[in-house]
Design an enzyme around this catalytic site. Structure first.
Site, PDB file in Angstrom:
ATOM      1  N   LYS A 159       0.873  -1.170   0.000  1.00  0.00           N
ATOM      2  CA  LYS A 159       0.000   0.000   0.000  1.00  0.00           C
ATOM      3  C   LYS A 159       0.910   1.219   0.000  1.00  0.00           C
ATOM      4  O   LYS A 159       1.184   1.820   1.036  1.00  0.00           O
ATOM      5  CB  LYS A 159      -0.935  -0.024   1.222  1.00  0.00           C
ATOM      6  CG  LYS A 159      -2.054  -1.049   1.060  1.00  0.00           C
ATOM      7  CD  LYS A 159      -2.993  -1.073   2.241  1.00  0.00           C
ATOM      8  CE  LYS A 159      -4.006   0.028   2.232  1.00  0.00           C
ATOM      9  NZ  LYS A 159      -5.113  -0.164   1.261  1.00  0.00           N
ATOM     10  N   THR A 160       1.452   1.531  -1.170  1.00  0.00           N
ATOM     11  CA  THR A 160       2.290   2.723  -1.323  1.00  0.00           C
ATOM     12  C   THR A 160       1.443   3.751  -2.075  1.00  0.00           C
ATOM     13  O   THR A 160       0.704   3.395  -3.002  1.00  0.00           O
ATOM     14  CB  THR A 160       3.573   2.409  -2.124  1.00  0.00           C
ATOM     15  OG1 THR A 160       3.196   1.825  -3.355  1.00  0.00           O
ATOM     16  CG2 THR A 160       4.455   1.429  -1.405  1.00  0.00           C
TER      17      THR A 160
END
Ligand code: PMP
Length: 295
Positions: A159-160
């Site tokens: 989850k960037t």
């Protein structure tokens, strides 16, 4: 009912080791994370005063950070403790937790070696007025014209923030086209996931789900697979070609925020595939998930 802007809420946010008043937890416009998406985050639910699968979410946060060379200044154990403090400081029994870590404003040079890594954890009573309606009528989705990139193009299992620029674009496009959400295909025309949730399909008593080789292997997804296998269901994790859509009886999405949501239809190249709502397999899994979350 109007939504209260997030930055105007009252409460406390844990920021770099201390509890700060909600509205004064701010960043500068030259923040590296804002300009170059050097930022990672998580989305966690609170059920009955407890963060659900907190350890797994925090491990994923550190994994995401590592994948983009962000040196996290805290351990999972420290962040676990901080999250518990945030839940009690804000008096929450249910809601949403958003941990975020990002490079600071010390310099705007791309590599940003001199930038601090800042960590915030906010939690609040989430606003969910539309969910029940969507669950009753089912989600209408389109197959997006945007593809999911292969895992060697961007770190697909994280989850960037950068990855969510595309999720945002795909969601906007779907809504502009009159849909609730969109499902993306990989480069070989296989189904992958929706913008912020994983995809499951049902054929008779069997559960099918795409292999997470170019998208997030969601914590909810893993939970659903566990529940299904535990109750003796056959689960097939495999590449599912978009041409297989008519073969399935029902479909649903999973994710921390939406939990489980049935899909009413998927439109692909002007062709609408309709799915059964309230399929017994879906209902059995929903029941199992509600038992696990205690909600
Ligand atoms: N895919 C994407 C792109 C997501 O943002 C999410 C939500 N975190 C999911 C899948 C579902 O993951 P989880 O069940 O861990 O929330």
């Amino acid at each position: 009912m109007t939504m209260q802007p997030l930055d105007k809420r009252e409460g406390f946010i844990w920021y770099n080791g201390t509890m700060q008043p909600w509205q004064s937890t701010k960043v500068h416009v030259l923040t590296h994370g804002l300009n170059y998406a050097t930022s990672v985050f998580e989305g966690i639910r609170i059920y009955n005063g407890q963060a659900f699968r907190l350890q797994e979410h925090l491990e994923r946060l550190l994994h995401s950070a590592k994948q983009i060379h962000l040196k996290m200044p805290y351990t999972v154990k420290e962040l676990y403790e901080a999250t518990s403090q945030v839940i009690s400081a804000n008096n929450l029994t249910s809601g949403y937790i958003r941990p975020v870590a990002f490079k600071g404003a010390e310099e705007i040079i791309l590599a940003g070696h001199n930038c601090s890594v800042n960590v915030a954890i906010a939690a609040w009573q989430a606003f969910e007025s539309n969910r029940q309606h969507l669950n009753e009528r089912g989600i209408n989705a389109e197959i997006s014209t945007w593809r999911k990139f292969p895992a060697n193009v961007a770190p697909a299992d994280t989850k960037t923030a950068g990855i969510y620029m595309m999720a945002h674009t795909v969601k906007q496009q779907a809504q502009a086209n009159g849909f609730d959400d969109a499902i993306m295909l990989d480069m070989a025309d296989n189904l992958t996931e929706a913008t912020t949730s994983n995809l499951f399909l049902i054929k008779s008593k069997q559960l099918h789900t795409p292999i997470p080789d170019c998208f997030l292997n969601g914590i909810t997804r893993q939970e659903i697979i566990k529940i299904a296998r535990h109750s003796g269901m056959q689960v097939e994790e495999r590449h599912i070609h978009v041409s297989e859509l008519p073969y399935f009886d029902a479909a649903f999405l999973t994710g921390t925020a939406i939990e489980m949501s049935p899909i009413a239809s998927v439109v692909h190249e002007q062709h609408k595939h309709s799915f059964e709502l309230n399929h017994p397999v879906y209902l059995a899994l929903l029941n199992g998930y509600q038992r696990v979350t205690g909600n």
